[in-house]
Scaffold this motif. Structure first.
Motif, PDB file in Angstrom:
ATOM      1  N   GLN A 108       0.821  -1.217   0.000  1.00 44.17           N
ATOM      2  CA  GLN A 108       0.000   0.000   0.000  1.00 44.17           C
ATOM      3  C   GLN A 108       0.853   1.264   0.000  1.00 44.17           C
ATOM      4  OE1 GLN A 108      -3.283   0.267  -0.462  1.00 44.17           O
ATOM      5  NE2 GLN A 108      -3.290  -1.942  -0.756  1.00 44.17           N
ATOM      6  N   CYS A 109       2.013   1.212   0.636  1.00 44.28           N
ATOM      7  CA  CYS A 109       2.921   2.367   0.629  1.00 44.28           C
ATOM      8  C   CYS A 109       3.382   2.679  -0.789  1.00 44.28           C
ATOM      9  CB  CYS A 109       4.126   2.109   1.525  1.00 44.28           C
ATOM     10  SG  CYS A 109       3.719   1.979   3.261  1.00 44.28           S
ATOM     11  N   PHE A 110       3.703   1.629  -1.547  1.00 43.86           N
ATOM     12  CA  PHE A 110       4.126   1.834  -2.933  1.00 43.86           C
ATOM     13  C   PHE A 110       2.967   2.317  -3.794  1.00 43.86           C
ATOM     14  CE2 PHE A 110       7.444  -1.229  -1.595  1.00 43.86           C
ATOM     15  CZ  PHE A 110       8.550  -0.426  -1.858  1.00 43.86           C
ATOM     16  N   PHE A 111       1.758   1.800  -3.529  1.00 43.38           N
ATOM     17  CA  PHE A 111       0.606   2.245  -4.295  1.00 43.38           C
ATOM     18  C   PHE A 111       0.304   3.720  -4.019  1.00 43.38           C
ATOM     19  CE2 PHE A 111      -1.001  -2.375  -3.998  1.00 43.38           C
ATOM     20  CZ  PHE A 111      -0.184  -2.741  -5.056  1.00 43.38           C
ATOM     21  N   LEU A 112       0.441   4.120  -2.764  1.00 46.82           N
ATOM     22  CA  LEU A 112       0.227   5.524  -2.418  1.00 46.82           C
ATOM     23  C   LEU A 112       1.269   6.408  -3.088  1.00 46.82           C
ATOM     24  CD1 LEU A 112      -1.282   7.670  -0.841  1.00 46.82           C
ATOM     25  CD2 LEU A 112       0.161   7.153   1.123  1.00 46.82           C
ATOM     26  N   GLY A 166       2.886   5.727  -5.805  1.00 47.93           N
ATOM     27  CA  GLY A 166       2.571   5.743  -7.230  1.00 47.93           C
ATOM     28  C   GLY A 166       1.431   6.687  -7.540  1.00 47.93           C
ATOM     29  N   SER A 167       0.412   6.702  -6.687  1.00 46.49           N
ATOM     30  CA  SER A 167      -0.728   7.604  -6.898  1.00 46.49           C
ATOM     31  C   SER A 167      -0.307   9.067  -6.808  1.00 46.49           C
ATOM     32  CB  SER A 167      -1.819   7.315  -5.870  1.00 46.49           C
ATOM     33  OG  SER A 167      -2.337   6.037  -6.055  1.00 46.49           O
ATOM     34  N   LEU A 168       0.548   9.355  -5.845  1.00 50.31           N
ATOM     35  CA  LEU A 168       1.032  10.738  -5.715  1.00 50.31           C
ATOM     36  C   LEU A 168       1.849  11.155  -6.933  1.00 50.31           C
ATOM     37  CD1 LEU A 168       2.039  10.734  -1.936  1.00 50.31           C
ATOM     38  CD2 LEU A 168       0.098  11.911  -2.995  1.00 50.31           C
ATOM     39  N   ASN A 169       2.693  10.254  -7.408  1.00 54.16           N
ATOM     40  CA  ASN A 169       3.498  10.561  -8.591  1.00 54.16           C
ATOM     41  C   ASN A 169       2.634  10.675  -9.842  1.00 54.16           C
ATOM     42  OD1 ASN A 169       6.159  10.769  -7.502  1.00 54.16           O
ATOM     43  ND2 ASN A 169       6.167   8.561  -7.230  1.00 54.16           N
ATOM     44  N   LEU A 170       1.599   9.864  -9.937  1.00 57.92           N
ATOM     45  CA  LEU A 170       0.673   9.964 -11.067  1.00 57.92           C
ATOM     46  C   LEU A 170      -0.033  11.312 -11.047  1.00 57.92           C
ATOM     47  CD1 LEU A 170      -0.970   8.813 -13.447  1.00 57.92           C
ATOM     48  CD2 LEU A 170      -2.443   7.701 -11.778  1.00 57.92           C
ATOM     49  N   ARG A 171      -0.465  11.705  -9.877  1.00 62.11           N
ATOM     50  CA  ARG A 171      -1.186  12.972  -9.748  1.00 62.11           C
ATOM     51  C   ARG A 171      -0.316  14.179 -10.087  1.00 62.11           C
ATOM     52  NH1 ARG A 171      -5.820  13.576  -5.574  1.00 62.11           N
ATOM     53  NH2 ARG A 171      -6.734  15.405  -6.479  1.00 62.11           N
TER      54      ARG A 171
END
Length: 109
Positions: free
Chosen positions: A3-7, A9-14
């Motif tokens: 979940q840390c990596f997914f978060l 990744g989401s921040l970098n996508l945004r």
């Protein structure tokens, strides 16, 4: 841990830092390959980078997983969609999605 990596990744996508988003999603999916949202987001990031061929399997996997959760009878259709995607070659994701949708509408009649 995934979940840390997914978060990340989401921040970098945004923030449109796509290269770092790909790294984060790939590391997260290595730990938890069943996360549908992360799989879809990785496909979106790869598409945004112009790596359409790399994005197709992730987007199709996310679509099939989400469909399977909604209705278990979608799984056979996803296998047909996968073969349709493989035959589509270098066509765009949108064209492949239209073909898959057409195939599903024909096969349900």
């Amino acid at each position: 841990a995934a979940q840390c990596f997914f978060l990340r990744g989401s921040l970098n996508l945004r923030t449109k830092n796509y290269a770092k988003a790909v790294q984060a999603y790939e590391r997260g999916l290595a730990l938890d390959p069943t996360d549908v949202v992360a799989t879809m987001n990785l496909g979106i990031v790869l598409r945004n980078l112009g790596r359409h061929a790399d994005a197709k399997p992730y987007l199709l996997k996310a679509y099939c997983a989400a469909s399977f959760v909604r209705r278990r009878r979608e799984a056979p259709r996803c296998r047909r969609d996968a073969s349709l995607t493989a035959r589509a070659g270098t066509s765009s994701i949108a064209t492949t999605a239209r073909r898959a949708t057409t195939w599903r509408s024909i096969s349900t009649r």
